[in-house]
Design a protein around this motif. Sequence first.
Motif, PDB file in Angstrom:
ATOM      1  N   THR A  17     -24.127  -8.393  -4.932  1.00  0.00           N
ATOM      2  CA  THR A  17     -24.356  -8.506  -6.368  1.00  0.00           C
ATOM      3  C   THR A  17     -23.530  -9.665  -6.946  1.00  0.00           C
ATOM      4  O   THR A  17     -22.409  -9.905  -6.503  1.00  0.00           O
ATOM      5  N   GLN A  37     -20.484  -7.300 -13.720  1.00  0.00           N
ATOM      6  CA  GLN A  37     -21.305  -7.097 -12.521  1.00  0.00           C
ATOM      7  C   GLN A  37     -22.775  -7.152 -12.920  1.00  0.00           C
ATOM      8  O   GLN A  37     -23.229  -6.407 -13.793  1.00  0.00           O
ATOM      9  N   HIS A  75     -28.883  -6.079  -9.370  1.00  0.00           N
ATOM     10  CA  HIS A  75     -29.336  -6.544  -8.063  1.00  0.00           C
ATOM     11  C   HIS A  75     -30.563  -7.433  -8.241  1.00  0.00           C
ATOM     12  O   HIS A  75     -31.327  -7.260  -9.199  1.00  0.00           O
ATOM     13  N   ASP A 117     -24.638  -3.578  -3.452  1.00  0.00           N
ATOM     14  CA  ASP A 117     -23.462  -4.024  -4.204  1.00  0.00           C
ATOM     15  C   ASP A 117     -22.750  -5.179  -3.503  1.00  0.00           C
ATOM     16  O   ASP A 117     -22.059  -5.968  -4.138  1.00  0.00           O
ATOM     17  N   GLU A 147     -21.096 -11.412  -9.449  1.00  0.00           N
ATOM     18  CA  GLU A 147     -20.031 -10.891 -10.318  1.00  0.00           C
ATOM     19  C   GLU A 147     -19.316 -12.081 -10.953  1.00  0.00           C
ATOM     20  O   GLU A 147     -18.920 -13.014 -10.251  1.00  0.00           O
TER      21      GLU A 147
END
Length: 604
Positions: free
Chosen positions: A478, A457, A460, A475, A480
Amino acid sequence: MLQQLRGGRNAVAGPSTVVKGLPARPSVLAPQSSTSQSPCCAPAQRQAPVPGSRVIARSSATTDKPTASANGNGGAVAPAQDGTASAYTYGNLDVEQAYDLEHNDWNTTSLSVVVVGASGDLAKKKIFPALFALYYEGLLPPDFSIFGFARSKMTDAEFRDMIAGSLTCRVSAKDKCIEATEKFLKRCFYSPGQYDDAKSFSELNQRMGEVERGSGKPRSNRMFFLSIPPNVFIAAAGGAADYCSTKTGWTRVIVEKPFGRDSASSAALGRGLAAHLKEEQIYRIDHYLGKELIENLTVLRFSNLVFEPLWSRQYIRNVQVIFSENFGTEGRGGYFDQYGIMRDVIQNHLVQILALFAMEQPVSLNAEDIRNEKVKVLRCMRPVKLEDTVLGQYRSRVHGGRTLPGYLDDKTVPEGSLTPTFAACAMFINNARWDGVPFLLKAGKALHTRRAEIRVQFRHVPGSLYKHKFGPDLDNSTNELVIRIQPKESIYLKINNKVPGLGLRLDTTKLDLQYGNAYNAKELPDAYERLLLDVVNGDKRLFIRNDELEAAWDLFTPVLHESESRRVTPELYPYGSRGPVGAHYLAAKYGVRWGDLANDDGDE
Ligand SMILES: NC(=O)C1=CN([C@@H]2O[C@H](COP(=O)(O)OP(=O)(O)OC[C@H]3O[C@@H](n4cnc5c(N)ncnc54)[C@H](OP(=O)(O)O)[C@@H]3O)[C@@H](O)[C@H]2O)C=CC1
Ligand SMILES: O=C1O[C@H](COP(=O)(O)O)[C@@H](O)[C@H](O)[C@H]1O
């Protein structure tokens, strides 16, 4: 067959090798690699193996040459009198013989593979099928034989029947499979015996000698797979090494986990093996290292410009390594209860993945260079703390009118056992690259799905222009990166994208590499195939070195001892669920959400 052996899977063309004092000659079956090694080179001068090449008869960078102590060959490797490193002799073999030996010259050498514990689960489930697949692909040398050794009484015919029951043909390669199976089975022999009995191993040695002589090849290489419970490891390793080592080639021994229960028992096991074998002869297998996506991890990192610059605390918020199985310990409860999920999966498979993920770029793709980096990163980690750990155990559950058994319902599990079938822990690497980044590891049995993956992850986007488009929860937008090890191998990156059309609507989508589509690979080789082939080739890149093992145990021994001495009660979770709630609290403590449980993943 010969053609296939020449080609191998990733054959590399190159010039022939030259041995000082010998005419230039091509390595007999090996593809001629530009980095082939020859005995002319002192060990320090040896070059790295060809990156990624996995070919039968590739020259070995290891030093498991016959020595007096290892296999009674009559002398250790000795430098030449003239001080050059060029005329190494191996015991009583001359230079030319040594050349053939080091290069796995299958024109002059036979290969014997001994499966110790041949009547067992792993042998039937993995080892024989993998050997057959290698044979079918033409990757085993022309004169190979397989020997089963175990206490169970069986004739050769019964042994062949047993193996036949475990073999399957690849979906993509059914051609002539029955014929190949018959030919394969004819190369299988069985020798019953006790694991701690010299006579049994002498009989095995005699049987192997007869078959090897029958091949007409003057030399033989031997590899042993110890597929037996840990209580007989040392005895069997001793029997194999002391009574069955070849005198005319290399002897290698593959050891399966568990490599002990903690630092002390692992060290004792190491000493026990070292009493009979040199480190170069020992291949500690971790089958996760043989999985396609794990081998690809270093390729992904070090051959793509786009990933490595992001691979640090500067851009990565957390890393998750996740293993889940949708079945319990069925049938293996007796073994499992003595170990628990932390020792069974986390301390080895997940930590190995973490080490490859987080290590610095190695000097080369040479086994020692890679393992040096893995050890370094493991030694930068602090031991896991009990307060950073969640333990769980599955309980029974009625689902669709069926009762799914809890761990304690397994007849082989002691009543009231506290052994965890689930564990999650937070780990940290104290180095410049990873300082402060939580690495969350999670493994469990009897969960809702079978899956293994790495989830990265990212941080930001600072000062994002589009913040308002995603709502208050950053989130949700974000990035990933998911490396799905199994099933359905894939690598995908979650990105934000404009939904096509008028206006400006954004959503999160994937740059998606699905192996099934991209490579038309219906069936990838099993990890054991890759690893067994590596042992034949003397390639230790995917095997665990003793100091790596030590470093991995040092991370877990304190928490294992503490949780056991304090009799920590695992949190119960229903069979087929997503695991104990405690895992969410652990992640939240470090500002993390488990990626595999996010609702928006789309492929749950
Ligand atoms: N099965 C798996 O999926 C995995 C297994 N492993 C490891 O691989 C090794 C082999 O596993 P697996 O095949 O499942 O093991 P098994 O329990 O099936 O044992 C293998 C063989 O060893 C002999 N054996 C069993 N118990 C004893 C004992 N107490 N004393 C002496 N001999 C015994 C039996 O042969 P006989 O009675 O004929 O001598 C048996 O067929 C173990 O170390 C295991 O931890 C690792 C990863 C996965
Ligand atoms: O080593 C082990 O691995 C298996 C899982 O292996 P996989 O290749 O099927 O993912 C696990 O079931 C077992 O408990 C463990 O000992």
